[in-house]
Scaffold this motif. Structure first.
Motif, PDB file in Angstrom:
ATOM      1  N   ALA A 138       0.834  -1.204   0.000  1.00  0.00           N
ATOM      2  CA  ALA A 138       0.000   0.000   0.000  1.00  0.00           C
ATOM      3  C   ALA A 138       0.866   1.250   0.000  1.00  0.00           C
ATOM      4  CB  ALA A 138      -0.924  -0.001   1.218  1.00  0.00           C
ATOM      5  N   VAL A 139       0.285   2.340  -0.456  1.00  0.00           N
ATOM      6  CA  VAL A 139       0.895   3.661  -0.340  1.00  0.00           C
ATOM      7  C   VAL A 139       0.314   4.287   0.916  1.00  0.00           C
ATOM      8  CG1 VAL A 139       1.179   5.922  -1.411  1.00  0.00           C
ATOM      9  CG2 VAL A 139       1.147   3.858  -2.837  1.00  0.00           C
ATOM     10  N   ALA A 140       1.127   4.318   1.983  1.00  0.00           N
ATOM     11  CA  ALA A 140       0.576   4.691   3.286  1.00  0.00           C
ATOM     12  C   ALA A 140       1.546   5.578   4.046  1.00  0.00           C
ATOM     13  CB  ALA A 140       0.268   3.440   4.108  1.00  0.00           C
ATOM     14  N   THR A 141       1.002   6.585   4.728  1.00  0.00           N
ATOM     15  CA  THR A 141       1.734   7.406   5.679  1.00  0.00           C
ATOM     16  C   THR A 141       0.860   7.515   6.927  1.00  0.00           C
ATOM     17  OG1 THR A 141       0.752   9.500   4.959  1.00  0.00           O
ATOM     18  CG2 THR A 141       2.752   8.750   3.795  1.00  0.00           C
ATOM     19  N   PRO A 142       1.440   7.864   8.070  1.00  0.00           N
ATOM     20  CA  PRO A 142       0.609   8.012   9.268  1.00  0.00           C
ATOM     21  C   PRO A 142      -0.554   8.979   9.080  1.00  0.00           C
ATOM     22  CG  PRO A 142       2.928   7.987   9.864  1.00  0.00           C
ATOM     23  CD  PRO A 142       2.874   8.018   8.364  1.00  0.00           C
ATOM     24  N   ASP A 143      -0.372  10.001   8.254  1.00  0.00           N
ATOM     25  CA  ASP A 143      -1.436  10.993   8.049  1.00  0.00           C
ATOM     26  C   ASP A 143      -2.624  10.432   7.291  1.00  0.00           C
ATOM     27  OD1 ASP A 143      -0.013  12.909   9.393  1.00  0.00           O
ATOM     28  OD2 ASP A 143       0.886  13.760   7.574  1.00  0.00           O
ATOM     29  N   THR A 144      -2.419   9.346   6.525  1.00  0.00           N
ATOM     30  CA  THR A 144      -3.523   8.781   5.745  1.00  0.00           C
ATOM     31  C   THR A 144      -4.192   7.610   6.448  1.00  0.00           C
ATOM     32  OG1 THR A 144      -1.994   7.324   4.541  1.00  0.00           O
ATOM     33  CG2 THR A 144      -2.468   9.476   3.573  1.00  0.00           C
ATOM     34  N   VAL A 145      -3.713   7.250   7.649  1.00  0.00           N
ATOM     35  CA  VAL A 145      -4.261   6.116   8.399  1.00  0.00           C
ATOM     36  C   VAL A 145      -5.177   6.621   9.506  1.00  0.00           C
ATOM     37  CG1 VAL A 145      -3.697   4.214   9.971  1.00  0.00           C
ATOM     38  CG2 VAL A 145      -2.327   4.571   7.910  1.00  0.00           C
ATOM     39  N   THR A 146      -6.327   5.973   9.644  1.00  0.00           N
ATOM     40  CA  THR A 146      -7.233   6.194  10.772  1.00  0.00           C
ATOM     41  C   THR A 146      -7.425   4.867  11.479  1.00  0.00           C
ATOM     42  OG1 THR A 146      -8.414   7.987   9.642  1.00  0.00           O
ATOM     43  CG2 THR A 146      -9.538   6.926  11.491  1.00  0.00           C
ATOM     44  N   VAL A 147      -7.267   4.852  12.791  1.00  0.00           N
ATOM     45  CA  VAL A 147      -7.487   3.638  13.575  1.00  0.00           C
ATOM     46  C   VAL A 147      -8.977   3.537  13.888  1.00  0.00           C
ATOM     47  CG1 VAL A 147      -6.822   2.299  15.592  1.00  0.00           C
ATOM     48  CG2 VAL A 147      -5.196   3.896  14.562  1.00  0.00           C
ATOM     49  N   CYS A 148      -9.576   2.409  13.548  1.00  0.00           N
ATOM     50  CA  CYS A 148     -11.022   2.220  13.695  1.00  0.00           C
ATOM     51  C   CYS A 148     -11.314   1.018  14.585  1.00  0.00           C
ATOM     52  CB  CYS A 148     -11.673   2.021  12.323  1.00  0.00           C
ATOM     53  SG  CYS A 148     -11.375   3.375  11.169  1.00  0.00           S
ATOM     54  N   ALA A 149     -12.598   0.799  14.823  1.00  0.00           N
ATOM     55  CA  ALA A 149     -13.027  -0.312  15.669  1.00  0.00           C
ATOM     56  C   ALA A 149     -13.306  -1.576  14.871  1.00  0.00           C
ATOM     57  CB  ALA A 149     -14.271   0.082  16.461  1.00  0.00           C
ATOM     58  N   GLY A 150     -12.891  -1.636  13.607  1.00  0.00           N
ATOM     59  CA  GLY A 150     -13.123  -2.803  12.767  1.00  0.00           C
ATOM     60  C   GLY A 150     -13.634  -2.396  11.402  1.00  0.00           C
ATOM     61  N   ILE A 151     -13.904  -3.409  10.569  1.00  0.00           N
ATOM     62  CA  ILE A 151     -14.318  -3.143   9.190  1.00  0.00           C
ATOM     63  C   ILE A 151     -15.652  -2.401   9.141  1.00  0.00           C
ATOM     64  CG2 ILE A 151     -15.019  -4.211   7.025  1.00  0.00           C
ATOM     65  CD1 ILE A 151     -12.063  -4.282   7.398  1.00  0.00           C
ATOM     66  N   THR A 152     -16.606  -2.812   9.943  1.00  0.00           N
ATOM     67  CA  THR A 152     -17.913  -2.149   9.912  1.00  0.00           C
ATOM     68  C   THR A 152     -17.792  -0.676  10.266  1.00  0.00           C
ATOM     69  OG1 THR A 152     -18.981  -4.236  10.522  1.00  0.00           O
ATOM     70  CG2 THR A 152     -20.271  -2.233  10.777  1.00  0.00           C
ATOM     71  N   ASP A 153     -16.993  -0.373  11.277  1.00  0.00           N
ATOM     72  CA  ASP A 153     -16.770   1.020  11.651  1.00  0.00           C
ATOM     73  C   ASP A 153     -16.088   1.776  10.519  1.00  0.00           C
ATOM     74  OD1 ASP A 153     -16.501   3.347  13.227  1.00  0.00           O
ATOM     75  OD2 ASP A 153     -14.512   2.736  13.885  1.00  0.00           O
ATOM     76  N   LEU A 162      -8.254   2.266   8.590  1.00  0.00           N
ATOM     77  CA  LEU A 162      -8.763   2.823   7.343  1.00  0.00           C
ATOM     78  C   LEU A 162      -7.651   3.645   6.718  1.00  0.00           C
ATOM     79  CD1 LEU A 162     -10.796   3.945   5.245  1.00  0.00           C
ATOM     80  CD2 LEU A 162     -11.583   5.536   7.024  1.00  0.00           C
ATOM     81  N   LEU A 163      -7.259   3.264   5.515  1.00  0.00           N
ATOM     82  CA  LEU A 163      -6.255   4.000   4.741  1.00  0.00           C
ATOM     83  C   LEU A 163      -7.015   4.680   3.609  1.00  0.00           C
ATOM     84  CD1 LEU A 163      -3.278   4.644   4.159  1.00  0.00           C
ATOM     85  CD2 LEU A 163      -3.138   2.491   2.897  1.00  0.00           C
ATOM     86  N   ALA A 164      -7.181   5.998   3.700  1.00  0.00           N
ATOM     87  CA  ALA A 164      -8.118   6.681   2.814  1.00  0.00           C
ATOM     88  C   ALA A 164      -7.429   7.766   2.002  1.00  0.00           C
ATOM     89  CB  ALA A 164      -9.249   7.307   3.626  1.00  0.00           C
ATOM     90  N   PRO A 165      -7.956   8.031   0.789  1.00  0.00           N
ATOM     91  CA  PRO A 165      -7.472   9.179   0.017  1.00  0.00           C
ATOM     92  C   PRO A 165      -7.675  10.479   0.794  1.00  0.00           C
ATOM     93  CG  PRO A 165      -8.859   7.747  -1.327  1.00  0.00           C
ATOM     94  CD  PRO A 165      -8.998   7.274   0.075  1.00  0.00           C
ATOM     95  N   GLY A 166      -6.858  11.485   0.468  1.00  0.00           N
ATOM     96  CA  GLY A 166      -6.919  12.742   1.197  1.00  0.00           C
ATOM     97  C   GLY A 166      -8.283  13.389   1.182  1.00  0.00           C
TER      98      GLY A 166
END
Length: 477
Positions: A182-197, A335-339
């Motif tokens: 993946a193309v990932a940086t800490p700024d593009t990562v969100t820690v979630c409670a699972g896939i549904t969240d 969650l690794l999301a576009p800006g």
């Protein structure tokens, strides 16, 4: 006395420390409103609490001196109220022991409630959705939690960052780069409670961007559709075949949730041509692909396929969790999301507990997560082979598909088999099963004679007897 009680307020809750279960009555809400002397109002409040069940039978009430101090009244008020309730049979007082609730409701004192049905625990679990929870790395996880608890800073014990702790985001970004391409940086990562969240967060962001409908795979995991609908978006089922999502069926949507590495429940892996077509579609409609990385860590015929997010990080959001690798009880995912999606995300969404996030980061940073996955792959490959051999021997008339990845297989039975009846009969025999039609928004007509058999939460020694029960069930049905 009465004015003192009225000054306390409409209701008084004890704030005394509960030392044991004998002190259940110490934290009970008492409504002291109404007319009459203070001791009568207190007796009335205690009587109501007992009759409603808020003070259960045998619960200890506070000593009279302690309750009087908390209520701001004289001890006489409390002793008079207690004495009245002892006389009426609501309380029982014994010398040298606490005063306790003596009243118990009989069968006629409250309306009858139908008994809540309890599903029996199956002897054998062939339902999909769980990893081998018996193999949860308890010792190393406990060491991770202990290490975090010893070293966490005072600042980290304050209000958490809604997107997750920076250390956890950095660790997850590093992991996704090296393991998923993946193309990932800490700024593009969100820690979630699972896939549904994660899906719910993305869906809310999509709605803020003007998206009104989202495609979901058919058949697919019902909770994902529910998360999309819960955000106020229209769910559009998109068919899946042996090559994965039908890109040519994406009409009227600007976003789609897809299991590219291993679609659940069909087991299909999105073909390379479909991946390319899906990305072309996203660019053409100015849309987004929400990649559910389900079962991506478990591939048995080759190395796990890289995430599609790496091909177009501006259009693809990557979702993952430890629910199928460690345990769903942890409630941790990412969650690794576009800006543009990150900017439109809900700013007040709650992140998982910081201690749990940092424990996962420690577990990954020490190499324990990779070691756990390697051991799990070997274990699940062996278990899958045992299951396939047992099915070939016991149910030769059926065919098996979806065996190259994940923690489940599809068992196609002869045409005309009533899989719903099979599932019900198997449940009565102590075998937990799921039919493929259970994952469709609209069941097929006639019913699709396919069972989804999970082997993640099944011990190796249970495979043969579980398949034997399935064989007997099929014969009866």
């Amino acid at each position: 006395m009465a004015s003192t009680l009225m000054t306390i307020g409409q209701a008084v809750r004890s704030n005394l420390v509960v030392n044991s279960q004998t002190n259940l009555a110490w934290a009970t809400l008492l409504d002291l409103t109404g007319s009459g002397p203070a001791h009568q109002r207190l007796a009335r409040a205690l009587r109501a609490a007992i009759r409603s069940g808020r003070l259960p039978t045998a619960a200890a009430v506070p000593p009279s001196r302690a309750l009087a101090e908390e209520l701001g009244c004289s001890r006489w008020v409390v002793t008079e109220a207690y004495g009245q309730l002892v006389t009426e049979g609501y309380l029982a007082a014994r010398v040298g022991s606490a005063t306790r609730v003596a009243w118990a409701p009989d069968d006629h004192s409250r309306p009858a409630r139908p008994p809540r049905p309890r599903a029996p625990t199956p002897r054998y679990d062939l339902a999909p959705g769980l990893p081998d929870v018996r193999a949860f790395p308890r010792r190393r996880w406990a060491e991770s939690v202990a290490a975090v608890t010893r070293t966490i800073s005072v600042d980290d014990l304050g209000l958490p960052d809604p997107r997750g702790h920076p250390v956890a985001r950095r660790t997850i970004a590093d992991y996704l780069r090296r393991s998923r391409g993946a193309v990932a940086t800490p700024d593009t990562v969100t820690v979630c409670a699972g896939i549904t969240d994660s899906v719910a967060r993305v869906a809310r962001a999509l709605r803020r961007l003007g998206v009104t409908s989202v495609g979901v795979e058919e058949p697919g995991w019902p909770r994902l559709s529910a998360a999309v609908a819960g955000a106020g978006l229209t769910v559009r089922p998109v068919p899946v075949d042996r090559d994965g999502l039908r890109v040519d069926a994406l009409d009227g949507v600007r976003a789609v949730v897809v299991g590219a590495a291993h679609q659940f429940p069909s087991g299909a892996v999105l073909a390379p041509s479909r991946r390319a077509a899906l990305l072309r579609w996203a660019r053409a409609v100015d849309g987004f692909v929400v990649e559910d990385d389900y079962d991506a860590e478990f591939r048995y015929d080759r190395r796990p396929i890289a995430a599609m997010q790496g091909l177009d990080p501006g259009r693809v959001a990557l979702l993952g969790s430890v629910s199928k690798t460690l345990s769903p009880a942890l409630g941790l995912g990412w969650l690794l999301a576009p800006g543009v999606l990150t900017a439109a995300a809900d700013p007040v969404a709650a992140a998982p507990p910081v201690l749990d996030q940092l424990a996962l980061a420690t577990f990954v940073d020490r190499g324990w997560y990779d070691a756990h996955l390697r051991a799990a792959r070997r274990r699940f490959r062996t278990r899958r082979d045992l299951l396939l051999a047992a099915l070939r021997e016991a149910i030769p008339e059926a065919t098996v598909d979806g065996t190259a990845a994940g923690l489940h297989v599809l068992l196609r039975l002869p045409d005309g088999t009533d899989t719903a009846a099979v599932v019900r009969a198997a449940g009565r025999a102590g075998l937990s099963l799921m039919a493929l039609d259970a994952y469709r928004s609209v069941p097929t007509v006639p019913p699709d004679p396919v069972l989804v058999l999970g082997y993640g939460n099944l011990a190796d020694s249970e495979i043969a007897p579980a398949v034997a029960v399935l064989r007997t069930t099929l014969d009866r049905v």
